[in-house]
Design a protein around this motif. Structure first.
Motif, mmCIF file in Angstrom:
data_model
loop_
_atom_site.group_PDB
_atom_site.id
_atom_site.type_symbol
_atom_site.label_atom_id
_atom_site.label_comp_id
_atom_site.label_asym_id
_atom_site.label_seq_id
_atom_site.Cartn_x
_atom_site.Cartn_y
_atom_site.Cartn_z
ATOM 1 N N ASN A 3 49.715 86.562 36.863
ATOM 2 C CA ASN A 3 48.702 86.123 36.896
ATOM 3 C C ASN A 3 48.145 84.885 36.511
ATOM 4 O O ASN A 3 47.020 84.622 36.238
ATOM 5 N N LYS A 4 49.210 83.913 36.417
ATOM 6 C CA LYS A 4 48.797 82.593 36.527
ATOM 7 C C LYS A 4 48.309 82.109 37.865
ATOM 8 O O LYS A 4 47.539 80.994 37.764
ATOM 9 N N TYR A 5 48.451 82.858 38.859
ATOM 10 C CA TYR A 5 47.847 82.471 40.286
ATOM 11 C C TYR A 5 46.459 82.972 40.520
ATOM 12 O O TYR A 5 46.178 84.094 40.420
ATOM 13 N N PRO A 6 45.467 82.070 40.669
ATOM 14 C CA PRO A 6 44.271 82.296 40.822
ATOM 15 C C PRO A 6 44.088 83.278 42.295
ATOM 16 O O PRO A 6 44.956 83.128 43.293
ATOM 17 N N GLY A 7 43.443 84.387 42.157
ATOM 18 C CA GLY A 7 43.478 85.317 43.266
ATOM 19 C C GLY A 7 44.415 86.564 43.084
ATOM 20 O O GLY A 7 44.359 87.463 44.017
ATOM 21 N N ILE A 8 45.382 86.281 42.260
ATOM 22 C CA ILE A 8 46.168 87.476 42.100
ATOM 23 C C ILE A 8 45.708 88.343 40.799
ATOM 24 O O ILE A 8 45.179 87.737 39.894
ATOM 25 N N ARG A 9 45.550 89.453 40.928
ATOM 26 C CA ARG A 9 45.324 90.405 40.116
ATOM 27 C C ARG A 9 46.371 91.721 39.944
ATOM 28 O O ARG A 9 46.574 92.565 40.721
ATOM 29 N N CYS A 10 47.215 91.133 38.921
ATOM 30 C CA CYS A 10 48.567 91.980 38.840
ATOM 31 C C CYS A 10 48.583 92.785 37.558
ATOM 32 O O CYS A 10 48.030 92.608 36.374
ATOM 33 N N ALA A 11 48.805 94.105 37.652
ATOM 34 C CA ALA A 11 48.766 95.012 36.734
ATOM 35 C C ALA A 11 49.912 95.739 36.146
ATOM 36 O O ALA A 11 50.936 95.667 37.035
ATOM 37 N N LEU A 12 50.572 95.429 34.859
ATOM 38 C CA LEU A 12 51.686 96.045 34.371
ATOM 39 C C LEU A 12 51.520 97.612 34.115
ATOM 40 O O LEU A 12 50.516 97.805 33.439
ATOM 41 N N THR A 54 35.154 84.230 38.721
ATOM 42 C CA THR A 54 34.303 83.095 38.096
ATOM 43 C C THR A 54 35.029 82.502 37.244
ATOM 44 O O THR A 54 35.141 81.229 36.768
ATOM 45 N N ILE A 55 35.629 83.113 36.369
ATOM 46 C CA ILE A 55 36.622 82.881 35.336
ATOM 47 C C ILE A 55 37.388 81.825 35.657
ATOM 48 O O ILE A 55 38.055 80.847 35.149
ATOM 49 N N GLU A 56 38.251 82.219 36.947
ATOM 50 C CA GLU A 56 39.432 81.635 37.324
ATOM 51 C C GLU A 56 38.993 80.312 37.857
ATOM 52 O O GLU A 56 39.566 79.351 37.648
ATOM 53 N N LYS A 57 37.821 80.144 38.419
ATOM 54 C CA LYS A 57 37.198 78.931 38.837
ATOM 55 C C LYS A 57 36.893 77.861 38.009
ATOM 56 O O LYS A 57 36.574 76.724 37.997
#
Length: 152
Positions: A76-85, A143-146
């Motif tokens: 989840n440090k990568y913009p564009g990645i939405r990783c779920a545990l 938007t938060i990522e940007k």
């Protein structure tokens, strides 16, 4: 579908089970390692999985470590990645339908191979709902990522 798959030493055995299962489903697996139970660092395997998803070499990614926590944080440090545990089938379905996750993280020390395979099947086969409320929420996260900055 192409699925990038990565694990550290804590997820090595489960990764192999999941790899075989994904292939049996008829999908292609890009295995970035690790290939042993010797201690390694999970970011070294989260990075190539996320990069393959982001650059289009893979449609989705799956990360496995002992708990899934470290892998999900790294991804989840990568913009564009939405990783779920995910460690249950309800969350596997919901995270695809509601959050359009592109990376799944799991913990080998938390769940067994039977449940992990059920989770992977549901996660791979569930489509994003495209409901307006979910699209709006994802757009807010984008938007938060940007716009996010570090505050002193």
């Amino acid at each position: 579908m192409k699925v990038a798959l990565g694990a550290d030493h804590g997820g090595y055995h489960l990764k192999n089970n999941i790899k075989d299962f994904i292939i049996k489903l008829g999908h292609e697996v890009i295995d970035v390692g690790c290939d042993c139970s010797d201690s390694v660092d999970y970011p070294d395997y989260a990075i190539p999985v996320c990069e393959k998803v982001l650059n289009g070499d893979a449609d989705k990614g799956i990360l496995i470590c002992g708990t899934g926590i470290g892998m999900s944080i790294a991804a989840n440090k990568y913009p564009g990645i939405r990783c779920a545990l995910v460690h249950d089938t309800f969350s596997a379905k919901a995270t695809r339908e509601h959050n359009d996750t592109n990376v799944l993280a799991m913990g080998e020390r938390v769940i067994g191979p039977g449940l992990a395979i059920d989770i992977v099947k549901i996660w791979i086969e569930t489509e994003f709902s495209n409901e307006e409320r979910h699209v709006n929420r994802i757009n807010k996260m984008n938007t938060i990522e940007k716009e996010a900055t570090i505050h002193p």
